[in-house]
Design an enzyme around this catalytic site. Structure first.
Site, PDB file in Angstrom:
ATOM      1  N   GLU A  33       0.808  -1.234   0.000  1.00  0.00           N
ATOM      2  CA  GLU A  33       0.000   0.000   0.000  1.00  0.00           C
ATOM      3  C   GLU A  33       0.838   1.280   0.000  1.00  0.00           C
ATOM      4  O   GLU A  33       0.386   2.314  -0.487  1.00  0.00           O
ATOM      5  CB  GLU A  33      -0.871   0.017   1.257  1.00  0.00           C
ATOM      6  CG  GLU A  33      -2.333  -0.243   0.969  1.00  0.00           C
ATOM      7  CD  GLU A  33      -3.114  -0.147   2.269  1.00  0.00           C
ATOM      8  OE1 GLU A  33      -3.370   0.988   2.716  1.00  0.00           O
ATOM      9  OE2 GLU A  33      -3.407  -1.200   2.847  1.00  0.00           O
ATOM     10  N   HIS A  35       3.696   1.722  -1.639  1.00  0.00           N
ATOM     11  CA  HIS A  35       3.965   1.985  -3.061  1.00  0.00           C
ATOM     12  C   HIS A  35       2.675   2.455  -3.744  1.00  0.00           C
ATOM     13  O   HIS A  35       2.702   3.330  -4.612  1.00  0.00           O
ATOM     14  CB  HIS A  35       4.432   0.712  -3.782  1.00  0.00           C
ATOM     15  CG  HIS A  35       5.712   0.139  -3.265  1.00  0.00           C
ATOM     16  ND1 HIS A  35       5.764  -1.054  -2.577  1.00  0.00           N
ATOM     17  CD2 HIS A  35       6.980   0.594  -3.343  1.00  0.00           C
ATOM     18  CE1 HIS A  35       7.016  -1.320  -2.260  1.00  0.00           C
ATOM     19  NE2 HIS A  35       7.780  -0.333  -2.701  1.00  0.00           N
ATOM     20  N   GLN A 153      17.591   8.272   1.879  1.00  0.00           N
ATOM     21  CA  GLN A 153      17.560   8.104   0.414  1.00  0.00           C
ATOM     22  C   GLN A 153      16.918   9.328  -0.244  1.00  0.00           C
ATOM     23  O   GLN A 153      17.427   9.867  -1.229  1.00  0.00           O
ATOM     24  CB  GLN A 153      16.774   6.831   0.077  1.00  0.00           C
ATOM     25  CG  GLN A 153      16.400   6.701  -1.385  1.00  0.00           C
ATOM     26  CD  GLN A 153      15.801   5.350  -1.708  1.00  0.00           C
ATOM     27  OE1 GLN A 153      16.517   4.366  -1.785  1.00  0.00           O
ATOM     28  NE2 GLN A 153      14.500   5.269  -1.913  1.00  0.00           N
ATOM     29  N   VAL A 176       3.343   5.074   4.950  1.00  0.00           N
ATOM     30  CA  VAL A 176       2.044   4.416   5.174  1.00  0.00           C
ATOM     31  C   VAL A 176       2.260   3.340   6.240  1.00  0.00           C
ATOM     32  O   VAL A 176       3.215   2.564   6.172  1.00  0.00           O
ATOM     33  CB  VAL A 176       1.500   3.788   3.869  1.00  0.00           C
ATOM     34  CG1 VAL A 176       0.179   3.079   4.122  1.00  0.00           C
ATOM     35  CG2 VAL A 176       1.330   4.870   2.796  1.00  0.00           C
ATOM     36  N   SER A 186       8.506  -3.854   2.098  1.00  0.00           N
ATOM     37  CA  SER A 186       8.518  -5.143   1.387  1.00  0.00           C
ATOM     38  C   SER A 186       9.177  -6.208   2.264  1.00  0.00           C
ATOM     39  O   SER A 186       8.874  -7.395   2.155  1.00  0.00           O
ATOM     40  CB  SER A 186       9.292  -5.016   0.071  1.00  0.00           C
ATOM     41  OG  SER A 186       8.704  -4.008  -0.715  1.00  0.00           O
ATOM     42  N   ARG A 187      10.089  -5.775   3.141  1.00  0.00           N
ATOM     43  CA  ARG A 187      10.791  -6.739   3.997  1.00  0.00           C
ATOM     44  C   ARG A 187       9.916  -7.252   5.148  1.00  0.00           C
ATOM     45  O   ARG A 187      10.304  -8.194   5.833  1.00  0.00           O
ATOM     46  CB  ARG A 187      12.090  -6.122   4.537  1.00  0.00           C
ATOM     47  CG  ARG A 187      13.153  -5.955   3.467  1.00  0.00           C
ATOM     48  CD  ARG A 187      14.520  -5.607   4.041  1.00  0.00           C
ATOM     49  NE  ARG A 187      15.553  -5.667   3.028  1.00  0.00           N
ATOM     50  CZ  ARG A 187      16.013  -4.610   2.334  1.00  0.00           C
ATOM     51  NH1 ARG A 187      15.542  -3.415   2.564  1.00  0.00           N
ATOM     52  NH2 ARG A 187      16.961  -4.769   1.428  1.00  0.00           N
TER      53      ARG A 187
END
Ligand code: PAF
Length: 278
Positions: A33, A35, A153, A176, A186-187
């Site tokens: 979510e 992304h 980043q 989020v 993702s991890r």
């Protein structure tokens, strides 16, 4: 929505978008979510949205999780299409790099990488800056969307765009979180059962520091130590407070303070990061 694997093919499609605004959402896939919010924003703000899905080997260290990083292209394509993206760009490593050992790298300045994730992951931000530069050049995007969870980043990419005169507007997007506060990553798919409770300690620690600061605590050591107590049971890589505008160490006279945490969650040592303005 098209899934494109070849740079030349993508360039042809981009040529057809002459005069239109192009939004780029750079990702390594395993879309969630978080992304999704970037894709939605790009679709809102641009005529054409490209989601890149590329697990970039150049930004992973030798002992990091490049091989096991989740790859879920079919699911990613479904989500991107539902949210209105026009293209998924999913090149192979060979398509992006002729030789990763003999590569011209974009290297952010030492002052930006000798701290936080850059310190624990040597070479990581050279890899990020290099692949993001390539993606900007390939897609000729008008705007590019980055999540604030990767705060260092985002800082480095903004600086790179300014220093190298890229004609791209960087659009930061808020973190989020799940209902209980866990920042989407993702991890998180690596986390099993009890590990999730430990993972949650990152956002709990940040929220606690925020509460303390609201109550008037302005002592950096005290803020970090209090957060550190909550992180017991995880392997803390760093806990720092910076000025969010400069990414310099936070001084008590600075108005704004950004606390950042990286910790490895046992038993799989999943490395998670999170941050919050406190
Ligand atoms: O944040 C990420 O997922 C990656 O670092 C990025 C920006 C897609 C570059 O590979």
């Amino acid at each position: 929505m098209k899934v494109i694997h070849k740079i030349n093919e993508l360039k042809e499609i981009i040529k057809e978008q002459k005069g239109k605004s192009i939004g780029l959402v750079p990702t390594m896939g395993a879309l969630h979510e978080g992304h999704g919010s970037l894709i939605k924003k790009s679709v809102e703000q641009n005529d054409f949205t490209i989601v890149s899905v590329f697990v970039n080997p150049v930004q992973f260290g030798i002992n990091e999780d490049f091989d096991k990083y989740p790859r879920t292209l079919e699911k990613d394509a479904k989500l991107a299409e539902e949210l209105g993206a026009d293209v998924i760009f999913n090149p192979s490593v060979d398509e992006m790099y002729t030789d990763t050992q003999e590569l011209t790298l974009v290297c952010p300045p030492y002052s930006a990488i000798n701290k936080l994730c850059g310190k624990s992951r040597p070479g990581h931000f050279d890899g990020v800056a290099t692949v993001v530069s390539k993606l900007f050049n390939i897609t000729q995007c008008t705007r590019a969307y980055f999540g604030q969870k990767d705060a260092q980043q985002l800082f480095i990419i903004k600086k790179m765009v300014k220093d190298l005169n890229f004609n791209v507007e960087i659009v930061p997007c808020p973190i989020v979180r799940e209902k209980d506060g866990l920042a989407l990553s993702s991890r998180n798919t690596y986390l099993k059962d009890d590990a999730r409770a430990d993972a949650l300690k990152l956002s709990k620690a940040l929220n606690y520091a925020k509460e303390l600061r609201k109550k008037g605590v302005n002592d950096k050591q005290m803020l970090c130590d209090s957060a550190l107590k909550i992180l017991e049971g995880t392997n803390v890589d760093y806990i720092e407070i910076v000025n969010p505008e400069t990414f310099e160490d936070w001084q008590e006279t600075d108005k704004r303070a950004l606390m950042l945490i990286a910790a490895k969650i046992p038993p799989t040592d999943t490395r998670l990061i999170d941050n919050m303005e406190i």
